[in-house]
Design an enzyme around this catalytic site. Structure first.
Site, PDB file in Angstrom:
ATOM      1  N   ARG A 210       0.850  -1.205   0.000  1.00 53.90           N
ATOM      2  CA  ARG A 210       0.000   0.000   0.000  1.00 53.90           C
ATOM      3  C   ARG A 210       0.882   1.251   0.000  1.00 53.90           C
ATOM      4  O   ARG A 210       0.604   2.225  -0.693  1.00 53.90           O
ATOM      5  CB  ARG A 210      -0.929  -0.011   1.223  1.00 53.90           C
ATOM      6  CG  ARG A 210      -2.083  -0.990   1.070  1.00 53.90           C
ATOM      7  CD  ARG A 210      -3.141  -0.785   2.152  1.00 53.90           C
ATOM      8  NE  ARG A 210      -2.727  -1.258   3.451  1.00 53.90           N
ATOM      9  CZ  ARG A 210      -2.962  -2.482   3.929  1.00 53.90           C
ATOM     10  NH1 ARG A 210      -3.621  -3.359   3.199  1.00 53.90           N
ATOM     11  NH2 ARG A 210      -2.569  -2.828   5.138  1.00 53.90           N
ATOM     12  N   PHE A 227     -10.792  -5.774  -6.019  1.00 51.23           N
ATOM     13  CA  PHE A 227     -10.783  -6.581  -4.781  1.00 51.23           C
ATOM     14  C   PHE A 227     -10.306  -5.678  -3.635  1.00 51.23           C
ATOM     15  O   PHE A 227      -9.358  -5.978  -2.925  1.00 51.23           O
ATOM     16  CB  PHE A 227      -9.862  -7.810  -4.917  1.00 51.23           C
ATOM     17  CG  PHE A 227     -10.128  -8.649  -6.137  1.00 51.23           C
ATOM     18  CD1 PHE A 227     -11.194  -9.555  -6.153  1.00 51.23           C
ATOM     19  CD2 PHE A 227      -9.339  -8.539  -7.279  1.00 51.23           C
ATOM     20  CE1 PHE A 227     -11.439 -10.346  -7.281  1.00 51.23           C
ATOM     21  CE2 PHE A 227      -9.578  -9.312  -8.401  1.00 51.23           C
ATOM     22  CZ  PHE A 227     -10.623 -10.225  -8.405  1.00 51.23           C
ATOM     23  N   ASP A 249     -15.384  -4.163  -5.300  1.00 55.26           N
ATOM     24  CA  ASP A 249     -15.429  -5.380  -4.482  1.00 55.26           C
ATOM     25  C   ASP A 249     -16.839  -5.955  -4.596  1.00 55.26           C
ATOM     26  O   ASP A 249     -17.797  -5.231  -4.874  1.00 55.26           O
ATOM     27  CB  ASP A 249     -15.102  -5.073  -3.011  1.00 55.26           C
ATOM     28  CG  ASP A 249     -14.584  -6.292  -2.256  1.00 55.26           C
ATOM     29  OD1 ASP A 249     -13.359  -6.421  -2.088  1.00 55.26           O
ATOM     30  OD2 ASP A 249     -15.413  -7.133  -1.847  1.00 55.26           O
ATOM     31  N   ASN A 276     -19.174  -8.633  -9.048  1.00 58.57           N
ATOM     32  CA  ASN A 276     -18.172  -9.643  -9.351  1.00 58.57           C
ATOM     33  C   ASN A 276     -17.126  -9.047 -10.295  1.00 58.57           C
ATOM     34  O   ASN A 276     -17.460  -8.584 -11.388  1.00 58.57           O
ATOM     35  CB  ASN A 276     -18.885 -10.828 -10.001  1.00 58.57           C
ATOM     36  CG  ASN A 276     -17.939 -11.968 -10.284  1.00 58.57           C
ATOM     37  OD1 ASN A 276     -16.715 -11.791 -10.346  1.00 58.57           O
ATOM     38  ND2 ASN A 276     -18.507 -13.136 -10.461  1.00 58.57           N
ATOM     39  N   ALA A 277     -15.880  -9.086  -9.870  1.00 60.82           N
ATOM     40  CA  ALA A 277     -14.818  -8.445 -10.649  1.00 60.82           C
ATOM     41  C   ALA A 277     -14.777  -8.963 -12.087  1.00 60.82           C
ATOM     42  O   ALA A 277     -14.537  -8.179 -13.016  1.00 60.82           O
ATOM     43  CB  ALA A 277     -13.470  -8.683  -9.968  1.00 60.82           C
ATOM     44  N   ASP A 297      -5.787  -7.445  -6.331  1.00 62.61           N
ATOM     45  CA  ASP A 297      -5.422  -8.185  -5.110  1.00 62.61           C
ATOM     46  C   ASP A 297      -6.521  -9.184  -4.770  1.00 62.61           C
ATOM     47  O   ASP A 297      -7.235  -9.032  -3.778  1.00 62.61           O
ATOM     48  CB  ASP A 297      -5.192  -7.196  -3.953  1.00 62.61           C
ATOM     49  CG  ASP A 297      -4.713  -7.888  -2.683  1.00 62.61           C
ATOM     50  OD1 ASP A 297      -4.136  -8.995  -2.784  1.00 62.61           O
ATOM     51  OD2 ASP A 297      -4.912  -7.323  -1.594  1.00 62.61           O
ATOM     52  N   CYS A 337      -2.170 -14.439  -3.387  1.00 60.70           N
ATOM     53  CA  CYS A 337      -1.908 -14.841  -1.996  1.00 60.70           C
ATOM     54  C   CYS A 337      -2.119 -16.338  -1.823  1.00 60.70           C
ATOM     55  O   CYS A 337      -2.237 -16.827  -0.701  1.00 60.70           O
ATOM     56  CB  CYS A 337      -2.788 -14.047  -1.030  1.00 60.70           C
ATOM     57  SG  CYS A 337      -4.546 -14.301  -1.268  1.00 60.70           S
TER      58      CYS A 337
HETATM   59  N1  SAH Z   1      -6.690  -5.402  -1.191  1.00 59.75           N
HETATM   60  C1  SAH Z   1      -7.364  -5.604   0.082  1.00 59.75           C
HETATM   61  C2  SAH Z   1      -7.573  -7.074   0.418  1.00 59.75           C
HETATM   62  C3  SAH Z   1      -8.313  -7.864  -0.638  1.00 59.75           C
HETATM   63  S1  SAH Z   1      -9.046  -9.313  -0.009  1.00 59.75           S
HETATM   64  C4  SAH Z   1      -6.614  -4.855   1.181  1.00 59.75           C
HETATM   65  O1  SAH Z   1      -5.453  -4.443   0.963  1.00 59.75           O
HETATM   66  O2  SAH Z   1      -7.163  -4.671   2.258  1.00 59.75           O
HETATM   67  C5  SAH Z   1     -10.001  -9.891  -1.338  1.00 59.75           C
HETATM   68  C6  SAH Z   1     -11.313  -9.164  -1.555  1.00 59.75           C
HETATM   69  O3  SAH Z   1     -11.859  -9.685  -2.756  1.00 59.75           O
HETATM   70  C7  SAH Z   1     -12.378  -9.327  -0.495  1.00 59.75           C
HETATM   71  O4  SAH Z   1     -12.771  -8.056  -0.047  1.00 59.75           O
HETATM   72  C8  SAH Z   1     -13.559 -10.020  -1.206  1.00 59.75           C
HETATM   73  O5  SAH Z   1     -14.818  -9.488  -0.825  1.00 59.75           O
HETATM   74  C9  SAH Z   1     -13.277  -9.676  -2.644  1.00 59.75           C
HETATM   75  N2  SAH Z   1     -13.759 -10.618  -3.655  1.00 59.75           N
HETATM   76  C10 SAH Z   1     -13.673 -11.970  -3.662  1.00 59.75           C
HETATM   77  N3  SAH Z   1     -14.130 -12.477  -4.811  1.00 59.75           N
HETATM   78  C11 SAH Z   1     -14.515 -11.425  -5.575  1.00 59.75           C
HETATM   79  C12 SAH Z   1     -15.058 -11.289  -6.885  1.00 59.75           C
HETATM   80  N4  SAH Z   1     -15.276 -12.351  -7.657  1.00 59.75           N
HETATM   81  N5  SAH Z   1     -15.317 -10.055  -7.342  1.00 59.75           N
HETATM   82  C13 SAH Z   1     -15.094  -8.951  -6.577  1.00 59.75           C
HETATM   83  N6  SAH Z   1     -14.575  -9.027  -5.341  1.00 59.75           N
HETATM   84  C14 SAH Z   1     -14.285 -10.228  -4.843  1.00 59.75           C
END
Ligand code: SAH
Length: 393
Positions: A210, A227, A249, A276-277, A297, A337
C-alpha cells in the site's frame, strides 16, 4: 514420550523444517495427548527435535525446538514471543496506533500461532494442537511483553478442523475490542472489524505494498483498485493526489467500510463499484474506461494443491482484464496470496495475460508480504504472498 521416524524421514527436521507428517512416523512410545510435547527421534535413535503432538492432523508433530536442552514451558513461549516482538521493534513498527503481525507462526518459531496487534488490542489465532494446548501461557506472555487493552481470539479458521479443533472466537483477557478499531496504516487512519473482518480484521500483509502504491501514484492519475476490501490501496492512491479512484469489491459490507475509511481521512470523490470483478471489469473495458494504475489483489483462488490449475485460469483472466484497462505507460500492481501457486507460475500466467492483451510490460519490482509477516528461511510455505509491479508499454 518418543516419536520415532521412518528411515530417511529425519532429513527435513535436520534442515529445521518444523513439520512431521503422519506417514513419516514408524512408532510412538506412550500415549501423548493433543498438544503435548514429544521427542522426535530418528530410526537410528538420534534425538532430532521436540514438538507438539497433534493426533488428528496429517501434520502429526510440529517442532517447537531443535535444542535438546530447551524445555517447552511458559518461559519458552515468553522467550520466543520476546524475540518476535523485538524484531517488530527493530522494524520500527511499535509506534502508537499501529497494527502489525507480532507472531507469524512457524516463521517465528511458534508453529500454529498467529498474533496480530491493532492499536492496543492483540488478536490471536491458535491454529494447531500445540498452540491450543499452551493458550493460557501464550496469552500471559503476550500481555506481559506488550500490555494491551485486551487479547481477542479469532480462531474461526477452517484449518482448525484438520487439527481436531472447533472454530472459536471470544475475548480471552481484558476488554473486548470496540466494534471497529482505528489504526494507523502508513499515515492513513483505517478501521478494522476485529470481531468479524477478514483474517484478524485487516490485510496487514499488504502494508508495504500500500505504501508503494502511495509512492508510485502521481497527482491526477486515475486508479482502479480491484478486490479493494476496506479500500486501503485506493485510499493511499487518493492521499497521493490521484485524480480519480475506483474501488471495486463484491462485498457491500467491505465497500461500506471503505466509504467510512475515506470519510475518516477526509477523502472524497471516490467511485465505488459493487459486483463480481470478472463481470464488472468486462463492463468497464467495454465502456472504454482506461486507468493509469490498476491494483489486482484477489482472494486466495487456490485454497488447495488440487485447485491450482483452475486458479491459474482465474489469475490469467483477471490479469488480462487488468492489462486491457491499463493505459499505455500505466502501472499494474498484481498479486497472488495462494500459497500453492509459485512465483514462477504466477509470473508466467501474468506474462501470458499481457500477451493475450497484446501488451509488453516490464517488471519493476518483485513484491512480497510485509516484513512483519516473516518468512522462515527453512519454511518455504511461509512465503504465500507474491506480486509484481509492472510498467505496461
Ligand atoms: N486489497 C485488500 C484485500 C483484498 S481481499 C486490502 O489491501 O485490504 C479480497 C477481496 O476480494 C475481499 O474483499 C472479497 O470481498 C473480494 N472478492 C472476492 N471475490 C470477488 C469477486 N469475484 N469479485 C469482486 N470481489 C471479490
Amino acid at each position: 514420550m518418543d516419536v520415532v521416524l521412518k528411515r530417511g524421514r529425519e532429513r527435513s527436521l535436520l534442515l529445521r523444517h518444523p513439520w512431521v507428517f503422519a506417514g513419516s512416523i514408524a512408532a510412538v512410545t506412550g500415549e501423548p495427548s493433543p498438544g503435548e510435547a514429544v521427542e522426535l527421534v530418528s530410526f537410528r535413535g538420534d534425538w532430532l527435535a521436540r514438538g507438539a503432538w497433534s493426533p488428528h492432523s496429517q501434520i502429526r508433530v510440529r517442532a517447537w525446538t531443535f535444542d535438546p536442552d530447551e524445555a517447552i514451558d511458559e518461559a519458552f513461549f515468553e522467550r520466543r514471543l520476546h524475540a518476535a516482538l523485538e524484531l517488530r521493534r527493530r522494524l520500527g513498527l511499535l509506534k502508537p496506533d499501529t497494527a502489525f503481525r507480532l507472531c507469524n507462526a512457524e516463521n517465528d518459531g511458534l508453529p500454529g500461532l498467529v498474533i496480530d496487534h491493532y492499536a492496543g488490542w492483540h488478536v490471536g489465532q491458535f491454529l494447531g494442537a500445540g498452540a491450543e494446548h499452551w493458550k493460557e501461557a501464550i496469552v500471559n506472555a503476550a500481555m506481559k511483553l506488550l500490555p494491551a487493552q485486551g487479547f481477542h481470539e479469532r480462531s474461526d479458521v477452517e484449518v482448525r478442523r484438520k487439527e481436531g479443533l472447533e472454530l472459536t472466537t471470544g475475548t480471552l483477557r481484558g476488554e473486548a475490542p470496540h466494534e471497529l478499531v482505528e489504526f494507523d496504516d502508513s499515515g492513513l487512519r483505517l478501521l478494522a472489524d476485529l470481531h468479524g473482518g477478514h483474517k484478524t480484521g485487516a490485510y496487514l500483509d499488504q502494508a508495504v505494498n500500500r505504501r508503494l502504491v502511495r509512492e508510485t501514484v502521481r497527482p491526477g492519475d486515475s486508479v482502479l483498485n480491484v478486490f479493494c476490501y476496506t479500500g486501503g490501496f485506493g485510499l493511499h492512491a487518493a492521499r497521493a493526489g490521484a485524480g480519480s479512484v475506483t474501488q471495486l469489491d463484491q462485498s457491500a459490507d467491505a465497500l461500506a467500510l471503505a466509504l467510512r475509511n475515506a470519510e475518516l481521512n477526509g477523502l472524497s470523490g471516490i467511485e465505488y463499484i459493487q459486483g463480481n470483478a470478472f463481470e464488472e471489469l468486462r463492463k468497464l473495458r467495454d465502456a472504454g474506461r482506461q486507468f493509469d494504475c490498476v491494483i489486482l489483489d484477489p482472494p486466495k483462488f487456490a485454497p488447495s494443491a488440487a485447485s491450482v490449475d483452475k486458479a491459474l485460469g482465474a489469475y490469467k483472466d483477471v490479469n488480462l482484464l487488468g492489462f486491457q484497462l491499463l493505459r499505455p505507460g500505466g502501472m499494474l500492481f498484481t498479486f497472488s496470496c495462494s500459497g500453492h501457486v509459485t512465483r514462477e507460475s504466477f509470473t508466467q500466467v501474468v506474462a501470458a495475460a499481457a500477451a493475450d492483451a497484446g501488451r509488453d510490460a516490464r517488471i519493476l519490482r518483485q513484491l512480497s508480504q510485509s516484513p512483519d509477516h516473516t518468512i522462515g528461511l527453512q519454511y518455504p510455505e511461509g512465503e504465500y504472498l507474491k506480486g509484481l509491479q509492472l510498467f505496461a508499454v
